[in-house]
Design a protein around this motif. Structure first.
Motif, short mmCIF file in Angstrom:
data_model
loop_
_atom_site.label_atom_id
_atom_site.label_comp_id
_atom_site.label_asym_id
_atom_site.label_seq_id
_atom_site.Cartn_x
_atom_site.Cartn_y
_atom_site.Cartn_z
N GLN A 37 2.51 4.61 -12.57
CA GLN A 37 1.63 5.73 -12.79
C GLN A 37 1.81 6.77 -11.68
O GLN A 37 1.90 7.97 -11.94
N ARG A 38 1.90 6.28 -10.47
CA ARG A 38 2.06 7.17 -9.32
C ARG A 38 3.38 7.91 -9.42
O ARG A 38 3.45 9.13 -9.15
N LEU A 39 4.39 7.17 -9.85
CA LEU A 39 5.71 7.78 -9.98
C LEU A 39 5.68 8.88 -11.02
O LEU A 39 6.20 10.00 -10.80
N LEU A 40 5.07 8.59 -12.17
CA LEU A 40 5.01 9.59 -13.23
C LEU A 40 4.21 10.81 -12.77
O LEU A 40 4.54 11.95 -13.10
N LYS A 41 3.19 10.50 -12.00
CA LYS A 41 2.37 11.61 -11.51
C LYS A 41 3.19 12.53 -10.61
O LYS A 41 3.08 13.75 -10.66
N LYS A 42 4.02 11.90 -9.84
CA LYS A 42 4.87 12.69 -8.96
C LYS A 42 5.81 13.56 -9.79
O LYS A 42 6.00 14.76 -9.50
N ILE A 43 6.41 12.94 -10.82
CA ILE A 43 7.31 13.70 -11.68
C ILE A 43 6.54 14.85 -12.32
O ILE A 43 7.02 15.99 -12.39
N TYR A 44 5.38 14.52 -12.74
CA TYR A 44 4.54 15.52 -13.39
C TYR A 44 4.26 16.68 -12.44
O TYR A 44 4.34 17.85 -12.82
N ILE A 45 3.96 16.40 -11.23
CA ILE A 45 3.65 17.43 -10.25
C ILE A 45 4.87 18.30 -9.99
O ILE A 45 4.79 19.54 -9.92
N ILE A 46 6.01 17.63 -9.90
CA ILE A 46 7.25 18.39 -9.67
C ILE A 46 7.51 19.32 -10.85
O ILE A 46 7.85 20.49 -10.69
N GLN A 47 7.34 18.74 -12.07
CA GLN A 47 7.59 19.55 -13.25
C GLN A 47 6.62 20.73 -13.30
O GLN A 47 6.97 21.83 -13.72
N LYS A 48 5.43 20.40 -12.89
CA LYS A 48 4.41 21.45 -12.93
C LYS A 48 4.77 22.59 -11.99
O LYS A 48 4.56 23.77 -12.29
N VAL A 92 0.83 -1.19 0.00
CA VAL A 92 0.00 0.00 0.00
C VAL A 92 0.88 1.25 0.00
O VAL A 92 0.62 2.21 -0.75
N GLN A 93 1.93 1.19 0.79
CA GLN A 93 2.87 2.31 0.82
C GLN A 93 3.45 2.57 -0.55
O GLN A 93 3.55 3.72 -1.00
N ALA A 94 3.84 1.50 -1.20
CA ALA A 94 4.45 1.64 -2.52
C ALA A 94 3.48 2.27 -3.49
O ALA A 94 3.86 3.12 -4.31
N LEU A 95 2.26 1.87 -3.38
CA LEU A 95 1.26 2.45 -4.28
C LEU A 95 1.07 3.93 -3.98
O LEU A 95 0.86 4.74 -4.89
N LYS A 96 1.13 4.24 -2.73
CA LYS A 96 0.91 5.64 -2.36
C LYS A 96 2.07 6.50 -2.83
O LYS A 96 1.88 7.62 -3.30
N ARG A 97 3.25 5.95 -2.72
CA ARG A 97 4.42 6.76 -2.98
C ARG A 97 4.95 6.60 -4.41
O ARG A 97 5.85 7.31 -4.79
N GLY A 98 4.43 5.63 -5.08
CA GLY A 98 5.01 5.36 -6.39
C GLY A 98 6.40 4.76 -6.25
O GLY A 98 7.27 4.91 -7.09
N ASP A 99 6.58 4.00 -5.18
CA ASP A 99 7.90 3.44 -4.89
C ASP A 99 7.97 2.02 -5.44
O ASP A 99 7.58 1.05 -4.77
N LEU A 100 8.47 1.94 -6.64
CA LEU A 100 8.54 0.64 -7.28
C LEU A 100 9.43 -0.33 -6.50
O LEU A 100 9.12 -1.51 -6.39
N ARG A 101 10.50 0.23 -5.96
CA ARG A 101 11.42 -0.64 -5.23
C ARG A 101 10.73 -1.26 -4.03
O ARG A 101 10.87 -2.45 -3.76
#
Lengths: 413, 1064
Positions: free
Chosen positions: A329-340, A289-298
């Motif tokens: 998806q979560r990871l990309l979203k995070k990148i997207y938010i940072i870029q934004k 669940v944590q990984a999904l929340k954070r986008g932490d693939l590892r």
């Protein structure tokens, strides 16, 4: 074992027999069921079993009285089974119990009312438990364990007895559940299909009419079957029903339901609250669940590796593995938010290099081609809205809702 | 009466058990009850009869025993007639009561009778014999035997005992017949007889039972004896009598006996025992066997009795040598001895006729008693025995029904018998033919009589006036006995009469001395049992031929060149090929069964007994042969016990088998010989099949020689009980088994197996001794084409392991195409399988084949190998386990959409397997497939270890299509084809390195072709580079129909495809 006199043994056995015939006479199902419930190790049964070891000729007692001899086969086998059970000879005990159960079913068939259903439940339960233990005994002796299978076919017969228009039909679901347990244990879940079909399509059955405990059990097992079939919406429906109707005090049962319901919900994009995982001791899911929340693939991969055996056995491994795409998806979203935050005008263009770098931070080593492939898959599976420009190696996100939420719909489509 | 009969049946069951026990006791003294009995036996052994009595353990029995013993003693002492008689009478009532009271009681009584039987019998005999002491002796002796036999069977047995007793006289003739007839010719006969010998011991038991019977049955038996022998026996009796007469009357006979004696004695002895056993056990079913045995045994006793002391002595040796099978020997031999002793003194001169007379008298008394029972058993006996026995049985049966009849018949027969006997004795030595003729005459007469008798039997009422009278006369016996009689009689009459005649002629000891010498010479040639059996078979044929030609006595046997001994295989084959024996056997069994049905209710135990019984008989027969040989060498002085032991030891399955063969042949003859009688018998037999079968079974059980044997048989019989509802089928089955039993070679046994499978579908697979059937190859050819086996493997075409190793190496290094390799590997696998070789070589072969199959994408073959390998690995045989578990995983991934399969195979991987490179690769492939990661997939595809590539090949097309689908959805506006070609592994077959323009263009072309074939829309951009128009393609992609699609859905199976692929 203290010395048991012959007379005492005789008295105990006669008392037991009397209890049986009285229970049948007065249709007292509670005391009748108690006579069959070996696994309860009830204090009323053990002395009888001891007495049987002392007084070997119990069959004579049965034959002596008309009261007993009309149930000759039932009682003789029951006593034999009880005796073997007490001696720890479970294979013999099972065999006798099955004969007893068969004889009982014959008798049960003749009873108009369903007064003895509870006793039948006990028999269905006992025969399964006894078969499992007998199989363990057989297996430890190097013989092929086959008693559980035999119990399965016996219960099928019982199901046939109950599946009718009469008042006994409400017992069918209990037997079905016992069958599920056997089939799941044996790994022959395909055999469930015919029972399910008759439960769900036969007009004689009104699902809501069944006892609640049976309904919950039934939904739990059919929900698990849907998990196997990767039919997550259906699995969600059934397991949720089970979860909602399960006796809240039966935490162990709720835990079993959640064990499947959580992965199903996760794959539908619904994350559980942390306290649920804690309350029902399902912490193996917490990292997922944590990984999904954070986008932490590892973290996801670690969690899967850590509990691999457990997940494989319960059959949710592949379900959890598929959560990887959601993590991306979560990871990309995070990148997207940072870029934004940095440059809103270019936020919808995710450069492949950036993604690869992000993954590297997660200690996941993937080259451009591979990541490109993942991006195409994400787009293809509708986890990303947009397209991939191969020439410039850029993921171009839609300006509207680039990361669509699953909202209860499964990935893939 | 009815009550009594019923009891006998139930008792029969018990008897069977007891019989078994007794048998064991005699041999091992192992059985519980028998222990005491055994001890008694031992004691008895000296007496002979007593030992057999031991079986019946019931307390009442014990008491009766004591009583009887005194009687016996008295008998022995020589106060046979009167005192014994009294005893008999006394005992009779008691026995009757016992029977009425309860089965157990009856059993007990029977047993007690058995123990006492000898005495009572004696007494009874004495009374009978009163007319002629010697005869009475013989009769008593017989009775004793019979009684003992009967006792073993107990209820039914006791009855049979009566029959036995009756048969006693007839038996001798029979035995003689047998010897002369097929016995001489066929070793098998002798062997069978020998078996009876074993039974005889049992017979000894029965003899005790006889006492009971004697009271009730003895008389009947006696009557039966006389009647049977005389009436039906005429031919037989002539033969038998001749034998007996010969023994007693003429030295020649004795000599014959001695020479043939081996055969005869053996055969007879064995028969007698067998008959005894049979009667004891099943009466009806066993009857066939039993009958023979009784006949033999009776023959023995009679011969003994009839024969002068010297004769008896000779017999004894013979019988002992014949080993009268271990079991029988103990009791029977001793019994025989006793009898002889008793009988011999008085007998010597009087033997032939006097004995008959005596017997007659005895029968009459018996008739009054429930002789029918005795008769019943006897009929069954008859059936079992080839011809001789049957006649005997028939006679006894007839006689039993009505003593009066018997007596009358006896009177009539007596003359005949006497004549026959005398002639036989006299004539027999000189020439076979004369005896034969006489026999024939007798037969015809007797046949008519017999037929009558048989008819009555069949009808249940004694058709014959006499029998009827008898029945009427003895209400008790009539009521119960009639049914029995009817049952038993038909059978005997059918087979026994004709056969008996022939056999008697042959056996009668009429062979010229020169022939005997010839036979001896031939047998000495033989080095082992197989040869012996083969030799006997040949000689039997020769002799029968000569007999038929009429050259038996004219030929100069001394000058006759010895034939070369065929090897055992030949013999086996011939046996196998011989359909008639087999068929005859089934018939035999059938008839007994029929009889049994009418009289006896089918008893499961009996069935088992039958089976065992038949086996025993065989064994006994075999042993008998051996003994015969041995007899020639050994002096007669050997103790019977020693012989018996010998027999026991010797009687292996093989012997039994041979015995079965022997059986078959006699049967054939009987058939041929059978005329009206046969028809009659058939009718009766049909109705009674079942009962007879049961009886047969029980008898069989009693026959069991050794404890192990018994166990085996019991197991088998149990199986039968479970599975077979149809007794007739069982009989067939047994018969077939028996027929095939002779086969020595594995192939033969295989054939047997197949036969038995056909017939007795219920035969359990676990019963098959696969080790014994495993072929050891001898073929040295390295190359061998694969041919699917349609029959048992021939060792000469199977390659042994060393050759197979070479063959594998050859295939591995072969440059030929896959079709050839597959064919060769399949033949190697087949050779491994039929030789049950499961070791590293096996693993290697399967691994090799699996790899070849993978290389060419032959999945069905691969799957076969993989499933075998799974089993082999599970057995702990080393191999490339990891490699193949990786293949397995890949297979599941690629070809199964079943999550559960995948999960279970994943969860089954051990942690060390997960470290294996190939397995890791396979797992990675799985991950790539489930996530749709085509880049990863084709990377793994290029780096695949072992033959993982080959399995991945099968998924490449699907993966590419998915990938292009995905690309066309995700990429905008275009994707260069070169990239697609690179990512989707189009370069894999070519040099993967970039920069090589030529190869790049090659793979590009491939990719373009593939994309076009799948409906992609391609465009060329400004740089002239081929691009995939993603948007256009996204809606136009399709999966083309595979060009090489074949009807069965697996292109790899197409032969043309194979040829092209493997040749390039």
């Amino acid at each position: 074992m203290a010395y048991l006199s012959m007379g005492e043994a005789h008295r105990r056995i006669t008392e037991y027999l009397n209890k049986f015939s009285d229970a049948v006479l007065y249709q007292d199902v509670t005391s009748l069921a108690r006579l069959f419930s070996f696994s309860s190790n009830s204090p009323s049964l053990l002395p009888v079993a001891d007495a049987l070891n002392v007084f070997q000729d119990a069959n004579r007692l049965i034959k002596q009285s008309d009261k007993f001899s009309q149930f000759g086969e039932i009682l003789a086998q029951l006593l034999r089974s009880l005796q073997s059970y007490r001696l720890g000879n479970l294979v013999d005990s099972y065999q006798a119990f099955e004969k007893f159960a068969n004889a009982f079913i014959q008798e049960f068939r003749n009873w108009e009312s369903a007064w003895a259903l509870e006793a039948l439940y006990v028999i269905a339960y006992e025969i399964r438990v006894l078969a499992e233990r007998a199989d363990r005994e057989l297996a430890s002796n190097g013989k092929s364990p086959e008693k559980l299978k035999g119990a399965g076919s016996f219960l099928m017969k019982v199901f046939g007895v109950l599946a009718g228009k009469g008042p006994k039909r409400v017992g069918a679901l209990y037997v079905t559940c016992q069958l599920f347990k056997i089939y799941f244990k044996l790994g022959t879940v395909h055999l469930c299909r015919s029972v399910i079909r008759s439960i769900e399509t036969a007009r004689i059955f009104d699902f809501e009419e069944f006892p609640r405990r049976d309904k919950v059990t039934y939904m739990y097992y059919t929900g698990r079957l849907e998990v196997f079939n990767e039919n997550f919406p259906a699995a969600d429906h059934k397991l949720s029903y089970a979860f909602a109707h399960c006796n809240p005090l039966r935490e162990e049962n709720i835990r079993m339901i959640l064990k499947y319901l959580i992965p199903v919900k996760l794959s539908l994009g619904i994350l559980p609250k942390a306290w649920i995982l804690e309350k029902y001791n399902l912490l193996e899911y917490s990292n997922v669940v944590q990984a999904l929340k954070r986008g932490d693939l590892r973290l996801l991969r670690h969690a899967l590796q850590e509990h691999e055996h457990q997940f494989l056995r319960s059959g949710v491994y592949l379900v959890l593995e598929k959560l990887e795409l959601q993590v991306y998806q979560r990871l990309l979203k995070k990148i997207y938010i940072i870029q934004k935050q940095k440059d809103p005008s270019k936020a919808h263009q995710l450069k492949l290099e950036v993604i690869v770098k992000a993954l590297k931070w997660l200690e996941i080593d993937m080259d451009l081609d591979e990541v490109e492939c993942i991006m195409t898959i994400l787009i293809y599976k509708n986890l990303l809205k947009g397209y991939f420009a191969h020439k410039s190696k850029v993921v171009v996100l839609s300006k509207q809702d680039p990361f669509p939420k699953l909202n209860g719909k499964p990935v893939n489509s | 009466m009815k009550v009594r009969t019923i009891w006998p049946k139930s008792e029969a069951m018990r008897h069977v058990d007891e019989m078994m026990n007794q048998a064991t006791n005699t041999q091992t003294l192992a059985s519980l009850d028998q222990n005491s009995l055994e001890s008694r036996y031992v004691v008895n052994a000296s007496q002979g009869q007593t030992s057999s009595y031991a079986p019946s353990l019931t307390g009442s029995e014990a008491a009766s025993w004591n009583m009887y013993r005194p009687d016996n003693h008295s008998v022995e002492n020589g106060s046979f007639s009167n005192s014994a008689y009294h005893h008999v009478q006394q005992t009779e009532p008691s026995t009757r009561t016992v029977q009425d009271g309860s089965n157990a009681a009856s059993l007990a009584t029977s047993s007690s009778l058995g123990s006492t039987n000898a005495q009572p019998d004696y007494s009874g005999y004495n009374s009978y014999s009163n007319s002629a002491d010697p005869y009475s002796y013989t009769s008593t002796g017989y009775q004793g035997y019979y009684n003992g036999y009967q006792q073993q069977p107990n209820p039914s047995y006791s009855q049979p005992v009566g029959a036995y007793q009756n048969t006693g006289a007839p038996y001798q003739p029979l035995s003689s017949f047998q010897n002369t007839g097929s016995y001489a010719g066929s070793a098998s006969y002798s062997s069978t007889y020998y078996n009876p010998g074993d039974y005889q011991t049992a017979g000894g038991y029965t003899s005790s039972g006889y006492n009971h019977q004697t009271s009730t049955w003895n008389e009947g038996n006696y009557a039966n004896y006389s009647t049977h022998q005389y009436s039906s026996y005429p031919t037989n009796t002539s033969g038998a009598y001749a034998a007996g007469n010969a023994a007693t009357n003429s030295v020649q006979y004795q000599q014959h006996y001695k020479q043939w004696a081996d055969y005869y004695n053996q055969t007879e002895v064995s028969c007698a025992p067998g008959t005894e056993n049979l009667t004891v056990g099943n009466t009806s079913t066993q009857v066939s066997q039993v009958c023979q045995v009784p006949g033999v045994s009776s023959g023995y006793p009679t011969t003994n009795t009839q024969v002068s002391s010297s004769f008896t002595s000779s017999w004894r040796p013979e019988s002992s040598s014949s080993q009268t099978p271990s079991i029988q020997p103990g009791a029977t031999v001793t019994g025989a001895y006793d009898y002889w002793k008793h009988g011999t003194p008085s007998f010597q001169n009087q033997h032939p006729t006097p004995s008959f007379q005596n017997q007659y008298p005895t029968p009459t008394p018996q008739n009054q008693h429930p002789t029918p029972q005795n008769q019943h058993p006897t009929p069954s006996f008859q059936n079992q025995h080839p011809t001789p026995v049957q006649p005997h049985n028939q006679k006894p049966l007839e006689s039993q029904p009505s003593y009066d009849n018997f007596q009358e018949q006896q009177k009539a027969p007596c003359p005949q018998d006497l004549n026959l006997q005398y002639p036989a004795v006299q004539q027999a030595p000189p020439s076979y033919q004369p005896p034969l003729q006489a026999v024939q005459l007798l037969d015809t007469r007797r046949v008519s009589k017999v037929q009558i008798q048989t008819n009555p039997r069949i009808a249940s009422n004694l058709p014959l006036g006499l029998p009827k009278v008898e029945k009427d006369g003895s209400n008790i016996s009539a009521a119960t006995k009639p049914a029995y009689i009817s049952v038993s009689l038909p059978k005997p009459s059918e087979k026994a009469l004709p056969n008996d005649a022939a056999d008697s002629a042959l056996k009668a000891g009429m062979f010229p001395k020169s022939l005997k010498n010839y036979v001896e010479r031939a047998l000495i040639q033989c080095k082992d049992e197989k040869q012996m059996a083969a030799c006997r078979a040949i000689m039997k044929e020769m002799i029968t031929k000569a007999t038929n030609d009429g050259t038996l006595h004219t030929r100069d046997w001394d000058a006759e060149p010895l034939f070369t001994i065929p090897n055992a295989d030949m013999v086996d084959k011939s046996n196998l090929q011989n359909p008639t024996p087999v068929s005859s056997l089934p018939k035999y069994k059938k008839s007994p069964t029929k009889r049994s049905k009418s009289r006896w209710e089918p008893l499961p135990e009996e069935k088992s007994a039958d089976k065992s019984g038949s086996i025993n008989n065989y064994a006994t027969k075999y042993s008998g042969w051996f003994h015969a040989n041995e007899k020639d060498r050994k002096p007669a002085g050997e103790s019977s016990e020693g012989k018996t032991d010998f027999m026991n030891n010797r009687v292996p399955l093989v012997e039994q088998k041979s015995a079965s063969k022997a059986f078959q042949r006699p049967l054939k003859r009987q058939r041929l010989a059978e005329g009206n009688a046969a028809d009659n018998g058939d009718v009766s037999s049909d109705s009674d099949k079942e009962q007879s079968l049961t009886a047969y079974y029980s008898g069989a059980i009693t026959l069991a020689n050794t404890p192990e044997e018994r166990k085996r048989r019991e197991n088998r019989s149990k199986r039968f009980e479970k599975g077979q509802g149809n007794r007739a089928e069982i009989n067939h089955f047994k018969a077939k088994n028996a027929g095939t039993g002779n086969l020595y070679s594995r192939r033969a046994s295989v054939l047997v197996l197949s036969k038995s499978f056909e017939d007795g579908g219920s035969r359990a697979v676990e019963d098959i001794d696969w080790d014994a059937l495993t072929v050891k190859g001898t073929c040295q050819e390295i190359e061998k084409r694969y041919l699917r086996l349609t029959s048992a493997p021939d060792p000469s075409t199977v390659r042994p392991e060393e050759v197979l190793e070479k063959a594998l190496l050859m295939v591995q290094n072969s440059q030929k195409n896959y079709l050839y390799k597959c064919d060769q590997l399949k033949s190697i696998r087949q050779d491994l399988t039929v030789q049950r070789i499961r070791n590293r070589l096996t693993v290697k072969v399967y691994e090799t084949h699996a790899r070849f199959a993978l290389e060419v994408g032959d999945l069905p073959e691969y799957n076969q190998c993989a499933s075998q390998l799974k089993i082999l690995y599970a057995e702990g045989i080393e191999g490339c386990h990891m490699e193949f578990s990786a293949y397995n995983l890949l297979c599941v991934i690629m070809h199964s959409n079943n999550y559960r399969d995948l999960l279970s195979s994943m969860s089954r991987l051990s942690s060390e397997a997960k470290k294996d490179k190939a397995v890791q690769h396979a797992l990675a492939v799985r991950a790539a497939v489930t996530s749709g990661n085509y880049v990863m997939f084709f990377r793994l595809y290029k780096t695949a270890p072992n033959l993982n590539t080959c399995l991945m090949d099968l998924y490449v097309e699907k993966m590419r299509f998915k990938a292009v689908n995905c690309m066309s959805r995700s990429y905008r506006p275009q994707v260069p084809v070169s990239y697609i070609a690179q990512v989707l592994g189009f370069s894999s077959s070519m040099a993967p390195k970039e920069g090589n323009d030529e190869k790049d263009s090659d793979r590009l072309e491939d990719c373009v072709d593939w994309l076009k074939a799948h409906g992609a829309s391609l465009v060329t951009d400004s740089n002239g580079e081929m691009q995939l128009d993603a948007k256009a393609s996204s809606s136009s992609l399709y999966m083309p129909e595979p060009e090489d699609a074949v009807a069965h859905g697996d292109a790899s199976l197409a032969v043309n495809d194979f040829l092209t692929r493997t040749s390039t």
